[in-house]
Structure formats: structure tokens, C-alpha cells
Design a protein around this motif. Structure first.
Motif, PDB file in Angstrom:
ATOM      1  N   VAL A  21      -1.222   4.567  75.321  1.00 38.43           N
ATOM      2  CA  VAL A  21      -0.782   4.320  73.948  1.00 38.43           C
ATOM      3  C   VAL A  21      -1.963   4.103  73.006  1.00 38.43           C
ATOM      4  O   VAL A  21      -1.913   4.498  71.828  1.00 38.43           O
TER       5      VAL A  21
ATOM      6  N   LEU B  45       4.425   8.016  70.660  1.00 38.04           N
ATOM      7  CA  LEU B  45       5.014   6.813  71.250  1.00 38.04           C
ATOM      8  C   LEU B  45       6.432   7.069  71.755  1.00 38.04           C
ATOM      9  O   LEU B  45       6.857   6.491  72.764  1.00 38.04           O
TER      10      LEU B  45
ATOM     11  N   ASN C 158       4.441  -0.554  69.788  1.00 34.85           N
ATOM     12  CA  ASN C 158       4.763  -0.631  71.217  1.00 34.85           C
ATOM     13  C   ASN C 158       4.937  -2.082  71.650  1.00 34.85           C
ATOM     14  O   ASN C 158       5.900  -2.432  72.347  1.00 34.85           O
TER      15      ASN C 158
ATOM     16  N   ALA D  12      11.716   3.774  69.235  1.00 35.62           N
ATOM     17  CA  ALA D  12      11.514   3.458  70.649  1.00 35.62           C
ATOM     18  C   ALA D  12      12.701   2.663  71.202  1.00 35.62           C
ATOM     19  O   ALA D  12      13.198   2.944  72.305  1.00 35.62           O
TER      20      ALA D  12
ATOM     21  N   TRP E   1       8.292   6.117  75.521  1.00 35.74           N
ATOM     22  CA  TRP E   1       9.540   5.388  75.710  1.00 35.74           C
ATOM     23  C   TRP E   1      10.642   6.256  76.323  1.00 35.74           C
ATOM     24  O   TRP E   1      11.523   5.756  77.015  1.00 35.74           O
TER      25      TRP E   1
END
Length: 471
Positions: A291, A440, A302, A385, A444
Motif C-alpha cells: 500500500v 487500494l 487503509n 474499501a 481490499w
């Protein structure tokens, strides 16, 4: 007489009394409810920390986020050791051997204090270089190092907090750990309020008031958390050692020097769990490295999303705590069918609760992230996410609660291997493939797929595995 109290129903397990389906469900719910509150209180504390620090800016949020996976690693190792002793206590109480339960408790105090002091020394030693090893940018490394140093310094207090709570829960007392965790959450809010922010004027119902503050920022968040944990540890251990009917060692003769047999049994339970936590957190750290190149916004989003999602899955861990107690005491009493029945009731209850939580998380994702940060890109990334992860919650519940069942049975090796294989083979591989193309959201999505897979294999083991071989 109609038995409705949890302690009376637990007594039926030890005495060989009959429990129909309604009573089994009632007992599971009665033990789960305070355990869920305790777990949620812990996560609300992290949520509050993240929200308060989030108002300091993206850099402050990222400085905590970059070391969060390493703090989980240390938490996991402390929890694993406490569990190694508390499961033995559950078995002893289930068999009605209260003197042996107290002896195990005394030995646990010595063993866990020594271990936590050693771990604290390691943590303080690596705190200076840790953020850079994880790929942190120069603008967050100083605060991140300071945060982790304070966290590591107070690990012995955190260990005693975990030990006292685990012992009380395995004795069947879910309420005291729950209440003390709620108190810890409240203390964390108060400490953070005065330690994070500088002196300022605030308006309360239209009245301007001057409010003192230390203005320590990220350091203040760390100090607020560890001070709340320390006070809670003192109260938790005092209750377990002095007030608990089943565990009190006050005025009871016995030694604190660990015996080989007790350590061997603790190691058989704790080592697979500790190794699993270490390798799983190693995987989480590896995910942090994946990440980190996505930028400060992605790191902060995150970290916030992980904290917010934990509000959804912590009920599962609360039910897993209850499952560990029920299975451990049923196993200690030598009641095979009752053990299996409590296992499945707990798992289905966990899946039902976390399905509802998943729906709520999907709907409320933007609002949840909005509470934690005012930075729009972070809010949007985090909400996306959370909505991906919401679909995994039912199967995530299956893996969480089934693992609690296996821990109560003292069966930790195979489930630990299952967790490790799922994380490293499925999640890490998919995240490495998806992150460059999807950012991101790819990380996820990999997590969602992996948790569904993990839940499926845990249900298969619960149905066909030999986890009850000790009965």
C-alpha cells in the motif's frame, strides 16, 4: 426452578445437567453479549484515537497507520500467551478442579510478565528504524517511531490487561471484563482530549470555555491509550486475584514458579497461535509495503478503513470468546455432544450477527469515514474499501468463531496453518496482482476473496475435522 442466569447454566455443564436447545442458545447469547461489548469498546477506543488524530491531518494519520500492523503483531503475541494459560483454566473449571485453576493462574502471572518485559525491550529497540523499514516517508517517520516506542514501553501493562480479562472470561465471568473495557474506552477519550490537542477555546451550548491541553499530537494519542490500558490492567488483575470466586488467590497458599507441565501445555496452545499471529502480521506488514507506494492518502485511508471495519467484525470475536469458554468447559467436563452443539450454535450466531453488521457497514461507509477524517480523498478511498469488504463479513464470522471453538478445545496447530495458508497464498498473491492496476480497492478486493475462502475451509474443518480428539 427456571434457570436463566449464565452462572447457573454454566454450572449445569460441570454437573452433567441437561441443556435443551433453548438453554444452549440462551447461555451462548448471555456469554456473547458482554464479550461483544468488551470487544467493541476496544475498537471504539481505536476509532476514537484515529478520529482525533485524523483532525491533525493526513501525515499524523499515516504516522500511526504505518506502524499499526506491527502493533497488532505484538498484541497477538501477548494474547496468544494469555490464551495458553486461560484455556487450561477453562478445562480445570469445567472439571470442577478450582485449586488447579488457581495454580495455573499464579503460574501465568509470572510467565506473562517475564515474556512481556522481553517483548517490550525488543519493541523499544526497533522503534527508531521501524517506520523506514515499512516504507514510510520522511514526514511521518519521527511521529511513527515515537508512537511505537510508547506502545512498546507499556506492553507489560497491556499483557496483564489481556491476562486478567482472559482468565475471567474462561471462568465464565464476561461482565467484569466488559465493564472495565468500557471504562478504558471512556478514559482514553478523556486522556486523548487533553493530551493530543493544545490549549484552546471551545463553545458548549453557546458558552465559550477555555480548555487546557498538552498539544502533543501523535505522542498524546499514544500516551492517552497506554494510560487507559494501565489503569484497566490494575483493576482487571485486582478483580481476578481478589474478588473472583473461582480464581481468587488472595490468602490461598501456592507458588508462582511455573511448572514444566503447565508451561508445556501453555506452549502447545500458545506457540501455534503466536507463530500464526507473527506470520499473519508479517503478511499485514507486507500488505502495508504494497500500500505504501500508493501514497499518503492510500496509507491513511487503509488504516482508517481497517479500524472502521473492525467495528463490524469485533462482535464475531466477542462470540468467539464465548465459544472458547463454552467449548473449553464442556470439554473439561468430558461432554462430547454438548461441545459440538455449542460449537455450531456459536458459529451460526456469529454469522448472523456479522451479516447484519456487514449490511450496516455497506450503507454507512461514507458516514463512518466522514467521522474519522475531513480529507475528501481519504474518505472516498476508505468508503470504497469498506463497501468491498462488507460482502465478506458472513464468512469472516465463520472463520473467527470456529477458530474460537478450536482454541477452547486446545486445538490450535491446524487452524493456525489454515489461517497462514489462506493469508499468504490467497490474499498476498491477489493483492500483489491487483494493487498496481486497481490501487487500494484491489488490495481490499483481495482481502474480501480471501476471507470468503478462509470461512469456507474453517466450516469444513468444524464439520469433518478431528478437533474434539481430546475428549
Amino acid at each position: 426452578m427456571k434457570l436463566t442466569e449464565g452462572t447457573e447454566l454454566l454450572g449445569l455443564i460441570r454437573s452433567g445437567g441437561e441443556l435443551d436447545g433453548r438453554r444452549k442458545l440462551l447461555l451462548t447469547v448471555k456469554l456473547s453479549a458482554p464479550a461483544i461489548v468488551a470487544q467493541l469498546s476496544s475498537i471504539v477506543m481505536q476509532f476514537i484515537d484515529a478520529s482525533m488524530v485524523g483532525h491533525l491531518g493526513a501525515e499524523a494519520s499515516a504516522s500511526i497507520g504505518i506502524v499499526s500492523t506491527t502493533t497488532w503483531l505484538f498484541w497477538g503475541m501477548l494474547t496468544a500467551l494469555a490464551t495458553g494459560f486461560s484455556v487450561q483454566v477453562a478445562h480445570a473449571i469445567g472439571a470442577g478442579e478450582f485449586s488447579r485453576a488457581r495454580s495455573i493462574f499464579r503460574q501465568a502471572i509470572t510467565s506473562t510478565v517475564v515474556f512481556s518485559l522481553l517483548l517490550a525491550a525488543v519493541g523499544c529497540g526497533i522503534s527508531g528504524g521501524l517506520p523506514r523499514w515499512l516504507g514510510g516517508a520522511d514526514d511521518i517517520c519521527h511521529d511513527a517511531s515515537l508512537y511505537f516506542f510508547v506502545f512498546a514501553l507499556f506492553l507489560p501493562a497491556l499483557q496483564l490487561n489481556f491476562l486478567g480479562g482472559a482468565m475471567l472470561r474462561c471462568s465464565g465471568n464476561m461482565h467484569v471484563p466488559s465493564l472495565l473495557n468500557m471504562l478504558m474506552c471512556a478514559m482514553d477519550v478523556v486522556f486523548n482530549f487533553f493530551l493530543i490537542f493544545p490549549a484552546r477555546d471551545i463553545d458548549i451550548f453557546g458558552v465559550s470555555m477555555s480548555m487546557p491541553g498538552a498539544g502533543l499530537g501523535v505522542l498524546g494519542a499514544a500516551l492517552g491509550t497506554v494510560l487507559a490500558e494501565t489503569v484497566t490492567a490494575v483493576l482487571m488483575m485486582w478483580y481476578a486475584c481478589v474478588r473472583s470466586k473461582d480464581l481468587s488467590i488472595l490468602g490461598v497458599k501456592g507458588g508462582f514458579l511455573p511448572t514444566r507441565d503447565c508451561l508445556r501445555k501453555a506452549a502447545r496452545i500458545s506457540l501455534p497461535m503466536g507463530t500464526e499471529h507473527a506470520v499473519l502480521c508479517g503478511a499485514q506488514i507486507f500488505l502495508t509495503v504494497i500500500v505504501a507506494p500508493l501514497g499518503t492518502f492510500a496509507i491513511a485511508a487503509n488504516a482508517f478503513a481497517i479500524t472502521a471495519e473492525s467495528l463490524c467484525y469485533m462482535p464475531g470475536y466477542g462470540i468467539a470468546d464465548a465459544a472458547t469458554t463454552l467449548v473449553g468447559q464442556s470439554l473439561g467436563a468430558g461432554r462430547r455432544e454438548l461441545t459440538r452443539s455449542f460449537a455450531w450454535i456459536s458459529v451460526w450466531l456469529g454469522m448472523a450477527v456479522m451479516t447484519v453488521m456487514g449490511v450496516i457497514m455497506y450503507i454507512a461507509a461514507p458516514s463512518i469515514m466522514g467521522v474519522m477524517t475531513e480529507v475528501v480523498p481519504i474518505r472516498e478511498l476508505g468508503a470504497a474499501a469498506l463497501r468491498i469488504e462488507a460482502f465478506a463479513e458472513p464468512m469472516f464470522a465463520a472463520s473467527i468463531v470456529a477458530y474460537g471453538v478450536f482454541v477452547g478445545a486446545g486445538d490450535t496447530l491446524v487452524p493456525s496453518v489454515m489461517n497462514l495458508g489462506s493469508m499468504w497464498v490467497v490474499r498476498i498473491t491477489l493483492a500483489a496482482i491487483l494493487a498496481p492496476a486497481m490501487g487500494l480497492q484491489g488490495v481490499w478486493l483481495a482481502m474480501c476473496i480471501e476471507l470468503c475462502f478462509r470461512g469456507a475451509i474453517f466450516l469444513i474443518r468444524l464439520r469433518y475435522g478431528r478437533w474434539m480428539r481430546r475428549i
